[in-house]
Scaffold this active site. Structure first.
Site, mmCIF file in Angstrom:
data_model
loop_
_atom_site.group_PDB
_atom_site.id
_atom_site.type_symbol
_atom_site.label_atom_id
_atom_site.label_comp_id
_atom_site.label_asym_id
_atom_site.label_seq_id
_atom_site.Cartn_x
_atom_site.Cartn_y
_atom_site.Cartn_z
ATOM 1 N N SER A 20 146.188 -54.384 59.304
ATOM 2 C CA SER A 20 146.903 -55.654 59.430
ATOM 3 C C SER A 20 147.847 -55.778 58.228
ATOM 4 C CB SER A 20 145.899 -56.813 59.425
ATOM 5 O OG SER A 20 146.550 -57.991 58.989
ATOM 6 N N HIS A 45 148.686 -53.771 63.187
ATOM 7 C CA HIS A 45 148.275 -55.068 63.716
ATOM 8 C C HIS A 45 149.154 -56.148 63.079
ATOM 9 C CE1 HIS A 45 145.019 -57.813 65.158
ATOM 10 N NE2 HIS A 45 145.329 -58.522 64.080
ATOM 11 N N ASP A 47 149.935 -60.035 62.774
ATOM 12 C CA ASP A 47 149.330 -61.358 62.970
ATOM 13 C C ASP A 47 150.408 -62.424 63.055
ATOM 14 O OD1 ASP A 47 146.408 -60.934 62.820
ATOM 15 O OD2 ASP A 47 146.899 -60.083 60.852
ATOM 16 N N MET A 49 151.215 -66.331 63.533
ATOM 17 C CA MET A 49 150.551 -67.638 63.400
ATOM 18 C C MET A 49 151.588 -68.748 63.489
ATOM 19 S SD MET A 49 148.164 -66.816 60.141
ATOM 20 C CE MET A 49 147.076 -65.404 60.091
ATOM 21 N N HIS A 78 148.884 -59.868 67.472
ATOM 22 C CA HIS A 78 147.753 -60.792 67.595
ATOM 23 C C HIS A 78 148.319 -62.209 67.523
ATOM 24 C CE1 HIS A 78 143.793 -62.386 65.542
ATOM 25 N NE2 HIS A 78 144.015 -62.933 66.714
ATOM 26 N N MET A 80 148.053 -65.791 67.226
ATOM 27 C CA MET A 80 147.233 -66.951 66.869
ATOM 28 C C MET A 80 148.116 -68.181 67.024
ATOM 29 S SD MET A 80 145.199 -65.340 63.674
ATOM 30 C CE MET A 80 146.333 -63.976 63.505
ATOM 31 N N MET A 149 136.717 -61.716 66.697
ATOM 32 C CA MET A 149 137.093 -62.197 65.356
ATOM 33 C C MET A 149 135.813 -62.296 64.520
ATOM 34 S SD MET A 149 140.326 -62.524 65.185
ATOM 35 C CE MET A 149 140.365 -63.193 63.528
ATOM 36 N N ASP A 187 138.132 -57.833 64.043
ATOM 37 C CA ASP A 187 139.180 -58.267 63.112
ATOM 38 C C ASP A 187 138.628 -59.283 62.114
ATOM 39 O OD1 ASP A 187 141.522 -59.040 61.874
ATOM 40 O OD2 ASP A 187 142.454 -59.881 63.674
HETATM 41 C C1 DX5 Z 1 142.958 -63.174 60.239
HETATM 42 C C2 DX5 Z 1 143.793 -62.046 60.802
HETATM 43 C C3 DX5 Z 1 143.385 -60.709 60.337
HETATM 44 C C4 DX5 Z 1 143.413 -60.518 58.846
HETATM 45 C C5 DX5 Z 1 142.592 -59.335 58.474
HETATM 46 O O1 DX5 Z 1 143.299 -64.360 60.850
HETATM 47 O O2 DX5 Z 1 143.740 -62.060 62.210
HETATM 48 O O3 DX5 Z 1 144.082 -59.683 61.037
HETATM 49 O O4 DX5 Z 1 144.698 -60.375 58.346
HETATM 50 O O5 DX5 Z 1 142.534 -59.273 57.086
HETATM 51 P P1 DX5 Z 1 141.205 -58.892 56.309
HETATM 52 O O6 DX5 Z 1 140.858 -57.482 56.690
HETATM 53 O O7 DX5 Z 1 141.584 -59.040 54.892
HETATM 54 O O8 DX5 Z 1 140.140 -59.856 56.744
HETATM 55 ZN ZN ZN Z 2 144.529 -60.323 63.361
#
Ligand code: DX5
Ligand code: ZN
Length: 237
Positions: A20, A45, A47, A49, A78, A80, A149, A187
């Site tokens: 990520s 990956h 993310d 948001m 991903h 969110m 998650m 994740d």
């Molecule tokens: C959290 C994300 C993850 C996160 C993972 O909301 O979806 O992908 O960045 O980071 P680590 O491995 O540091 O938990």
């Molecule tokens: Zn993620």
């Protein structure tokens, strides 16, 4: 070629590592992504948001498109976001290889997952720590990936929630029984230790943020993660 084989050839017991890039500073994104590619990670990956589904805001489709222009590796998005149906077309058109929506977000999940597949992309459904696996069972046949998650979504660097392991086990049993080939990804809070635990319960893919990105050597840390084996009976799609 199926995505899994593209990532790992014929080695069916090799776990997929999907770093990520959430904690990478924007000015370093290109350099780090190129390094991750040299380490032959399965995917990257990304993310996304929206500040509603989770408190933070991260990338939108513009940043994603600029990454796509130079990244050769598969990109897994991903989402969110509260209303994923508004974003499927833009990320599909921008070149996502996989798009993962949240069970807890709004909209009809099965039709959104079908829409993702109709764009020729891998579809995924993510479940938050407080959501029971049984709630997503009915969506499984529309999903190429189930993303468990193992932290509350929104931030990198949190501690792995051990209850996630039971959820992975239940998912593994169901998938192996149904031969659906859905891939189990995990994740949040993944390091070598929690990564091994997740894989021994049946995970196929580890999403790893800080344990790779903030490590002393990205390539050494990826080498260690790649030694972890997956246990699933079927080779995921
Ligand atoms: C959290 C994300 C993850 C996160 C993972 O909301 O979806 O992908 O960045 O980071 P680590 O491995 O540091 O938990
Ligand atoms: Zn993620």
């Amino acid at each position: 070629m199926p995505y899994y084989k593209q990532a790992h050839g014929e080695d069916s017991n090799c776990v997929i590592i999907s770093p990520s890039i959430l904690s990478v500073e924007p000015k370093n994104l290109r350099k780090i992504i190129k390094e991750l590619e040299r380490c032959e990670v399965g995917s990257i990956h990304v993310d996304v948001m929206d500040g509603r589904f989770v408190p933070n805001v991260s990338y939108g489709v513009q940043v994603f498109s600029s990454i796509r222009r130079y990244a050769k590796v598969p990109l897994e998005v991903h989402l969110m976001v509260q209303d994923p149906s508004n974003h499927i077309k833009e990320f599909a058109d921008a070149g996502a290889d996989a798009i993962i929506i949240h069970y807890e977000a709004s909209g009809n999940k099965n039709s959104i997952l079908e829409e993702i597949r109709a764009f020729g992309k891998r579809s995924g459904i993510a479940i938050n720590p407080e959501t029971d696996f049984n709630s997503v069972k009915d969506h499984m046949k529309y999903a190429d990936i189930i993303l468990v998650m193992s932290v509350h979504p929104g931030f990198g660097g949190q501690k792995f929630i051990p209850d996630s392991l039971d959820k992975i086990k239940v998912a593994r049993r169901l998938i192996d029984k149904g031969n659906s080939g859905t891939m189990i990804a995990v994740d949040g809070g993944i390091n070598i230790e929690t990564g091994k635990q997740a894989c021994s319960c049946g995970a196929d893919e580890l999403v790893v943020g800080t344990a790779i990105i903030n490590s002393k050597s990205i390539s050494d840390s990826i080498k260690e993660f790649k030694k972890i084996r997956r246990m699933g009976k079927n080779i995921p799609n």
